[in-house]
Design an enzyme around this catalytic site. Sequence first.
Site: not given
Length: 243
Positions: A62, A115, A146, A183
């Site tokens: 990511y 999403h 965190c 798309g």
Amino acid sequence: MSKVIPLARGAKVVVMTGAGISAESGIRTFRDGNGLWEEHRVEDVASPEGWERDPALVWRFYSDRRAQALTVQPNPAHRALAALEAHLGDDLYLATQNVDPLHEAAGSKRVVHVHGELMKSRCEDESCTTGPFDDTNLYFGELPRCRCGARVRPHIVWFGEVPFEMHAVKRRVQACDWFVTVGSSGVVYPAAGLVREVTYRQSMGEAVRSVYVGLEAPANADAFNEVVIGKAGEVLPGLFAPV
Ligand code: APR
């Protein structure tokens, strides 16, 4: 003549976009040739199990996508939807399966990311008070933690997880005049099933229409009233005509 959707005053429009709308901006889709899922196994990088097995790999996947998304620009399709919002205001409901920020970059103010969002992360401990936060430029290397000690995870809906806001999206589809999908290959549910709400309403005599715009017919093409084959960036700028 190309497809034109005449929009009377007060017309309510729901648009659901997929990876195809960002393809002309240089973001890879998932299932086309050279799509992301040709190179990566979904279960490795887009599932809770993959995250448990190798969080560093998932984080890197990511982070790389985030870095790439920061280098691209919205295209005429994103801009056409931003212009439509400026015209229709709340009567346009724009939902996207995309996690990139290109709708917002084009000027859309109300975007529902079912999403998740690439530019956000969150604490993986659901009881932690740290909600999803903007991490545009924060983390590209180490897997962060965190302040509560738990891992920080991408704010992305993985396979097996529940998409965001689907009840709200469904309600808007149940009350719209036009449902337009742009798309999306039509294989990932529940998003791919939204068009069936339109089919149902039509069977009850309601005057609602559905249109698909994309490079090829999607897997759920039979459910749409019209399938417009073309590039999003070429079709969308002329698609909506206020009357
Ligand atoms: N204009 C319009 N459509 C295009 C363009 C373009 N320039 N380029 C590609 N397309 C079409 C392809 O023909 C294909 O049908 O976009 C679609 C992209 O399909 P997918 O790659 O399957 O993307 P999408 O449907 O958005 O995927 C749904 O799957 O893995 C998950 O969570 C991920 O949100 C994603 C979901």
